[in-house]
Scaffold this motif. Structure first.
Motif, short mmCIF file in Angstrom:
data_model
loop_
_atom_site.label_atom_id
_atom_site.label_comp_id
_atom_site.label_asym_id
_atom_site.label_seq_id
_atom_site.Cartn_x
_atom_site.Cartn_y
_atom_site.Cartn_z
N HIS A 112 0.84 -1.20 0.00
CA HIS A 112 0.00 0.00 0.00
C HIS A 112 0.87 1.25 0.00
O HIS A 112 0.65 2.18 -0.81
CB HIS A 112 -0.93 -0.01 1.22
N THR A 113 1.86 1.29 0.88
CA THR A 113 2.75 2.45 0.96
C THR A 113 3.62 2.57 -0.28
O THR A 113 3.86 3.67 -0.79
CB THR A 113 3.64 2.34 2.21
N PHE A 114 4.08 1.44 -0.76
CA PHE A 114 4.98 1.42 -1.92
C PHE A 114 4.29 2.00 -3.16
O PHE A 114 4.85 2.85 -3.86
CB PHE A 114 5.44 -0.01 -2.17
N PHE A 115 3.07 1.57 -3.44
CA PHE A 115 2.40 2.01 -4.65
C PHE A 115 1.82 3.43 -4.51
O PHE A 115 1.48 4.06 -5.52
CB PHE A 115 1.29 1.03 -5.04
N LYS A 116 1.74 3.94 -3.29
CA LYS A 116 1.30 5.33 -3.08
C LYS A 116 2.46 6.31 -3.15
O LYS A 116 2.25 7.52 -3.23
CB LYS A 116 0.61 5.47 -1.72
N SER A 117 3.69 5.78 -3.13
CA SER A 117 4.87 6.67 -3.13
C SER A 117 5.01 7.37 -4.47
O SER A 117 4.55 6.88 -5.51
CB SER A 117 6.12 5.85 -2.82
N LYS A 118 5.68 8.52 -4.44
CA LYS A 118 5.89 9.29 -5.66
C LYS A 118 6.92 8.59 -6.55
O LYS A 118 7.78 7.87 -6.06
CB LYS A 118 6.38 10.69 -5.30
N PRO A 119 6.82 8.79 -7.85
CA PRO A 119 7.80 8.17 -8.76
C PRO A 119 9.22 8.57 -8.40
O PRO A 119 9.50 9.71 -8.03
CB PRO A 119 7.39 8.72 -10.13
N GLY A 120 10.11 7.61 -8.48
CA GLY A 120 11.50 7.82 -8.11
C GLY A 120 12.21 6.48 -8.13
O GLY A 120 11.66 5.47 -8.59
N PRO A 121 13.44 6.44 -7.62
CA PRO A 121 14.15 5.15 -7.56
C PRO A 121 13.34 4.11 -6.78
O PRO A 121 12.91 4.37 -5.65
CB PRO A 121 15.46 5.50 -6.84
N VAL A 122 13.11 2.96 -7.39
CA VAL A 122 12.29 1.93 -6.77
C VAL A 122 12.92 1.46 -5.46
O VAL A 122 12.21 1.17 -4.48
CB VAL A 122 12.10 0.74 -7.74
N ALA A 123 14.23 1.39 -5.40
CA ALA A 123 14.91 0.94 -4.18
C ALA A 123 14.57 1.83 -3.00
O ALA A 123 14.30 1.35 -1.89
CB ALA A 123 16.42 0.90 -4.41
N ASN A 124 14.55 3.14 -3.23
CA ASN A 124 14.23 4.08 -2.14
C ASN A 124 12.78 3.93 -1.69
O ASN A 124 12.47 3.94 -0.49
CB ASN A 124 14.48 5.51 -2.59
N SER A 125 11.87 3.79 -2.67
CA SER A 125 10.44 3.64 -2.33
C SER A 125 10.20 2.35 -1.55
O SER A 125 9.42 2.34 -0.59
CB SER A 125 9.60 3.65 -3.60
N LEU A 126 10.85 1.27 -1.97
CA LEU A 126 10.66 -0.01 -1.29
C LEU A 126 11.21 0.03 0.12
O LEU A 126 10.58 -0.47 1.07
CB LEU A 126 11.33 -1.12 -2.10
N LYS A 127 12.38 0.60 0.29
CA LYS A 127 12.99 0.71 1.61
C LYS A 127 12.09 1.52 2.55
O LYS A 127 11.85 1.13 3.70
CB LYS A 127 14.36 1.38 1.50
N SER A 128 11.57 2.63 2.07
CA SER A 128 10.69 3.47 2.89
C SER A 128 9.41 2.74 3.26
O SER A 128 8.92 2.83 4.40
CB SER A 128 10.35 4.76 2.14
N ALA A 129 8.84 1.98 2.31
CA ALA A 129 7.60 1.24 2.58
C ALA A 129 7.81 0.19 3.66
O ALA A 129 6.94 0.00 4.54
CB ALA A 129 7.10 0.59 1.30
N ILE A 130 8.94 -0.50 3.64
CA ILE A 130 9.23 -1.51 4.66
C ILE A 130 9.44 -0.85 6.01
O ILE A 130 9.00 -1.37 7.06
CB ILE A 130 10.45 -2.36 4.26
N GLU A 131 10.08 0.31 6.03
CA GLU A 131 10.28 1.04 7.29
C GLU A 131 8.96 1.53 7.87
O GLU A 131 8.76 1.50 9.10
CB GLU A 131 11.23 2.22 7.05
N VAL A 132 8.04 1.95 7.01
CA VAL A 132 6.70 2.35 7.47
C VAL A 132 5.98 1.15 8.08
O VAL A 132 5.31 1.27 9.13
CB VAL A 132 5.89 2.96 6.31
N ALA A 133 6.10 -0.01 7.45
CA ALA A 133 5.47 -1.22 7.99
C ALA A 133 6.07 -1.58 9.35
O ALA A 133 5.35 -1.99 10.28
CB ALA A 133 5.64 -2.38 7.02
N ASN A 134 7.36 -1.43 9.50
CA ASN A 134 8.01 -1.70 10.79
C ASN A 134 7.45 -0.80 11.88
O ASN A 134 7.15 -1.25 12.99
CB ASN A 134 9.52 -1.49 10.66
#
Length: 448
Positions: free
Chosen positions: A69-91
């Motif tokens: 949910h967080t990953f696909f709502k993130s703004k376009p950009g490097p996928v690695a950064n978006s994925l890392k942020s989404a996992i941190e939000v889940a944590n």
């Protein structure tokens, strides 16, 4: 990777034979629009919860819902950064939920995710659930196990071959939830090739199946059959934990109509390296023959002084030298070929573990034996089996085996096992219900 590359996948999660509830969670998001794929890519995730009772189940569920949910709502950009942020939000979400309820404190979950996007393959990982890549004749583990044993190996305090000899096992050193912050491993982006296959799985699978078995099953079966066979084997070998598997295959660029799933019947029979084994026997026979010529020639020359003996000795010695020189060059070329394969197996990156794959006849024989044992147990214990469907597949598999159509036999034996395992699951469920009823229930419990 391009948007036009078709992606086949299958996923399955099983409670196992020793757990009451399933604390694993799976998430798959296939982009239906090209714009969404360009910004984020296809998404796959496996989470293995921990904490006992329903706590681990809750933690993995939060991860499997929050990360995509967080990953696909993130703004376009490097996928690695978006994925890392989404996992941190889940944590953070899991940690806050745990802190809000004393019963949920210290709950956690692993999280292994894969994105197939325009940048390539990007992996976000915490814990000991794994992501593998199967490319042609190799299986590579792309994630580092955040476990006590793997940390000891990295520190040089334990040898990899001693891992299964030491206890405790499956003690993880990093997970989502227990702490307010977590370090997320990001691997990639790595180039994706047509035919690449990826396996995401919880440790309920890797505790019972070896890497080469996972690779062989994935390489020679379609995604759906591969998922079912891996889970069935894990259960037959103990089923000590929940088992979750996702198999993903990147297809070829379309040149016409696309098939929804690769058909194993269209694959050529695997190379069983029979010629190599015969070549070794021929080489040994040649050496012994040349040696016998030398010995006979020397004996004739000494005892009779005939020119024939000298000719045989010289000829045999020359032949022996030629054979030995050829063998030396053959070994040298073989070592060069092995070196080339080792370097080319992962040109873009170095995997944490890698193993060569081949069609293993011993494993096929193991499946035939396992099927026979299951069939015998099903008859003796009167499991509910669709015998007409089973027998049709079973006898086809035996016929294919006799005709040396090993790949088709491998596929059909795996499907015959799946039919029998469906009956075994029903039988086990019925036994559990009867046991509960015998403990004092006034009436048999309703089916769950």
């Amino acid at each position: 990777m391009r948007w036009e590359h078709p992606v086949q996948f299958a996923s399955q999660s099983d409670v196992g034979f020793r757990r009451r509830n399933n604390e694993d969670s799976i998430s798959v998001r296939i982009c239906k629009e090209q714009e969404s794929w360009r910004e984020h890519g296809h998404f796959f995730l496996v989470a293995d919860g921990m904490g006992g009772h329903a706590v681990g189940e809750l933690a993995s569920k939060i991860a499997s819902e929050t990360v995509p949910h967080t990953f696909f709502k993130s703004k376009p950009g490097p996928v690695a950064n978006s994925l890392k942020s989404a996992i941190e939000v889940a944590n953070q979400a899991i940690n806050e939920r745990g802190m809000a309820n004393r019963e949920f404190m210290r709950m956690g979950t692993t999280c292994s995710s894969l994105c197939l996007c325009a940048e390539g393959a990007v992996i976000g990982h915490v814990g000991d659930s794994r992501v593998y890549r199967i490319r042609k004749n190799r299986i590579d583990q792309l994630t580092f196990d955040h476990s006590l044993q793997w940390e000891l190996i990295r520190q040089g305090r334990m040898k990899p071959e001693d891992v299964y000899l030491n206890e405790p096992r499956n003690v993880i050193t990093r997970s989502l939830g227990p702490e307010p912050t977590v370090k997320v491993d990001i691997e990639g982006p790595y180039p994706v090739m047509e035919g690449d296959q990826y396996v995401l799985c919880s440790d309920g699978l890797t505790s019972h199946l070896k890497d080469d078995e996972i690779g062989m099953i994935t390489n020679y079966l379609g995604p759906s059959d591969a998922c079912r066979l891996m889970i069935n084997l894990a259960n037959l070998r103990g089923g000590s934990d929940n088992i979750s598997v996702i198999v993903v295959r990147v297809g070829e660029l379309p040149g016409g109509n696309l098939s929804e799933e690769r058909n194993p019947e269209d694959m050529p029979e695997p190379d069983l390296d029979l010629a190599k084994s015969y070549g070794e026997w021929f080489w040994l026979a040649g050496v012994w023959g040349a040696s016998l010529m030398v010995a006979t020639g020397i004996a004739m020359w000494i005892l009779t002084k005939f020119d024939q003996g000298e000719f045989l000795a010289f000829g045999g010695m020359s032949l022996l030298v030629m054979l030995l020189v050829r063998k030396v060059f053959s070994l040298r070329e073989s070592s060069r070929h092995e070196e080339y394969l080792d370097k080319s197996k992962t040109v873009e990156w170095k995997p944490y573990r890698s193993e060569r794959l081949k069609f293993n006849m011993d494993f096929l024989q193991y499946l035939t034996t396992m099927e026979s044992e299951l069939q015998r147990a099903a008859m003796e214990e009167e499991w509910t089996i669709e015998w007409s469907s089973h027998n049709k597949i079973y006898y086809a598999a035996k016929e294919e085996l006799e005709k040396k159509k090993y790949l088709n036999a491998f596929r059909d034996f795996s499907r015959a096992i799946d039919i029998l395992m469906t009956g075994l699951h029903s039988y086990r469920k019925e036994m559990v219900h009867q046991a509960r009823w015998k403990k004092g229930s006034s009436s048999p419990p309703a089916d769950e």
